[in-house]
Enzyme design. Structure first.
Site, PDB file in Angstrom:
ATOM      1  N   ARG A  22      49.111  24.934 -28.819  1.00  0.00           N
ATOM      2  CA  ARG A  22      47.992  24.175 -27.992  1.00  0.00           C
ATOM      3  C   ARG A  22      48.903  23.335 -27.087  1.00  0.00           C
ATOM      4  NH1 ARG A  22      44.833  27.177 -28.761  1.00  0.00           N
ATOM      5  NH2 ARG A  22      42.815  27.115 -29.738  1.00  0.00           N
ATOM      6  N   GLU A  58      44.655  21.509 -19.414  1.00  0.00           N
ATOM      7  CA  GLU A  58      44.239  22.931 -18.698  1.00  0.00           C
ATOM      8  C   GLU A  58      42.923  22.699 -18.171  1.00  0.00           C
ATOM      9  OE1 GLU A  58      44.396  25.947 -21.654  1.00  0.00           O
ATOM     10  OE2 GLU A  58      46.372  25.505 -22.067  1.00  0.00           O
ATOM     11  N   ASP A 114      52.844  28.984 -22.575  1.00  0.00           N
ATOM     12  CA  ASP A 114      51.457  29.304 -22.141  1.00  0.00           C
ATOM     13  C   ASP A 114      50.325  28.600 -22.241  1.00  0.00           C
ATOM     14  OD1 ASP A 114      49.969  31.932 -21.748  1.00  0.00           O
ATOM     15  OD2 ASP A 114      49.053  31.379 -23.924  1.00  0.00           O
ATOM     16  N   HIS A 146      47.668  30.413 -20.491  1.00  0.00           N
ATOM     17  CA  HIS A 146      47.028  30.388 -21.951  1.00  0.00           C
ATOM     18  C   HIS A 146      46.283  31.838 -22.203  1.00  0.00           C
ATOM     19  CE1 HIS A 146      44.608  27.677 -24.621  1.00  0.00           C
ATOM     20  NE2 HIS A 146      44.991  28.805 -25.437  1.00  0.00           N
TER      21      HIS A 146
END
Length: 382
Positions: free
Chosen positions: A208, A237, A232, A254
């Protein structure tokens, strides 16, 4: 029965069509008005499922076709008597594929061998335990940190994060986001821990985004510049920090767990959960949903150096560089937030390492053990 379903969930009709009428929507666009008369809501990780979304609705079941649940207010659901299910482990194999693909790419770029690395895994759950097994099978030294598990199971086999953070050549984060309590993970890698990372370390975050202090990481990368980041997941986000993205060796939107197999597994697991919630029977098997891979087998006739053989087979299935390049391209075209989401919405077909049968002939049979440990199907030819 009306079901509102994230448009990015594959096999939705096969998994949920028998229960009622589907309304497909982009996950970030699902609003309270959209679910007011819905009986069930099926999402992925980008829809915030909380009081603001569901208050006053007739939704009786929420399913998220993902491992993570921090986007769902489970306390509110329980308070309202709304059934809930997630899909733990559904895309764990895909995330491990992502990690191996990324590390093999960095090893090629920077001129080191995977087997030389000491890897620290923070969070040894569905993903971390599989990663530990694969890396151990490949002969790497692997250290594990998982305070909740250590508390439940005993400290043997686990180290405290501060005990090994400066010893790791690679540090992989696979923790959920926990914002409070004794095992909170928000900014688990705070400014002090980011500063204590060993020079030359690779920091890989596929857990996360909020588990890492992004400003501190950006400062380390732009200042000393002596560590490498593979990211990632990100804070804020999809409107992620463009400077941090530019400093990351591999920056992806992600999608570590975005294999077709993982997504289908998540859809099927929530199908099963909804059937149980409704007291309905189901004969749908996971194998009914999985198409054959485009590339089913690959044959090696001669031995290669282990890392080279791993890269060859990994890239035949999945290459992290494609997703890095896609994010760069879409952000230039659409801007950060829209480009980030477009990469996810239009994600190309991707399969898992386990769908590839690597056939070994001649002296290539010496590669059986590492290729098998990496997660491929492997067979020796006569």
């Amino acid at each position: 029965m009306k079901l509102v379903v994230d448009a990015n969930i594959p096999a939705a009709e096969a998994c949920f069509g028998a229960f009622g009428t589907l309304t497909r929507m982009a996950g970030r666009e699902i609003s309270a008005a959209d679910v007011a008369d819905a009986d069930a809501l099926i999402v992925r990780s980008i829809t915030q499922v909380d009081r603001a979304l569901l208050a006053g609705s007739q939704v009786g079941f929420v399913g998220t076709c993902t491992i993570g649940t921090d986007h769902v207010d489970q306390a509110f659901l329980a308070e309202q008597g709304i059934g809930f299910a997630s899909a733990p482990g559904c895309n764990a194999e895909a995330v491990v594929d992502y990690v191996l693909s990324s590390l093999l790419t960095l090893a090629e770029r920077e001129g080191w061998s995977l087997a030389e690395r000491t890897v620290g895994i923070v969070g040894v759950g569905n993903v971390g335990s599989r990663l530990l097994a694969r890396l151990t099978g490949l002969g790497l030294t692997v250290l594990a940190c998982d305070p909740p598990r250590a508390e439940r199971e005993g400290a043997e086999g686990f180290l405290a994060l501060d005990e090994f953070i400066a010893r790791c050549d690679v540090l992989c984060l696979h923790t959920p986001l926990v914002t409070s309590g004794p095992h909170a993970t928000r900014h688990l890698l705070d400014a002090q821990r980011v500063d204590e990372l060993a020079s030359g370390c690779v920091l890989l975050n596929a857990g996360r985004g909020d588990c890492v202090d992004g400003l501190a990481l950006r400062s380390r990368l732009s200042g000393k510049g002596d560590i490498t980041a593979v990211l990632d997941v990100w804070e804020q986000e999809p409107a992620i920090d463009p400077s941090l993205r530019d400093l990351a060796a591999l920056a992806t939107p992600h999608i570590a767990g975005y294999s077709l197999d993982g997504k289908l597994r998540g859809s099927w697991m929530i199908h099963q959960a909804l059937a149980r919630h409704l007291g309905a029977s189901s004969s749908l098997a996971f194998s009914d949903l999985r198409p054959p891979p485009a590339l089913a087998s690959l044959r090696l006739e001669q031995a290669l150096p282990v890392d080279e053989a791993l890269r060859l087979c990994a890239r035949a299935v999945y290459d992290t560089r494609r997703d890095h390049d896609s994010l760069q391209r879409e952000v230039l075209r659409l801007g950060m937030a829209r480009g980030f989401d477009r990469c996810r919405a239009d994600y190309p077909l991707r399969r898992e390492f386990a769908t590839l049968d690597v056939q070994l002939a001649g002296d290539a049979t010496s590669l059986y053990a590492p290729l098998n440990a990496a997660g491929f199907q492997v067979s020796r030819l006569p």
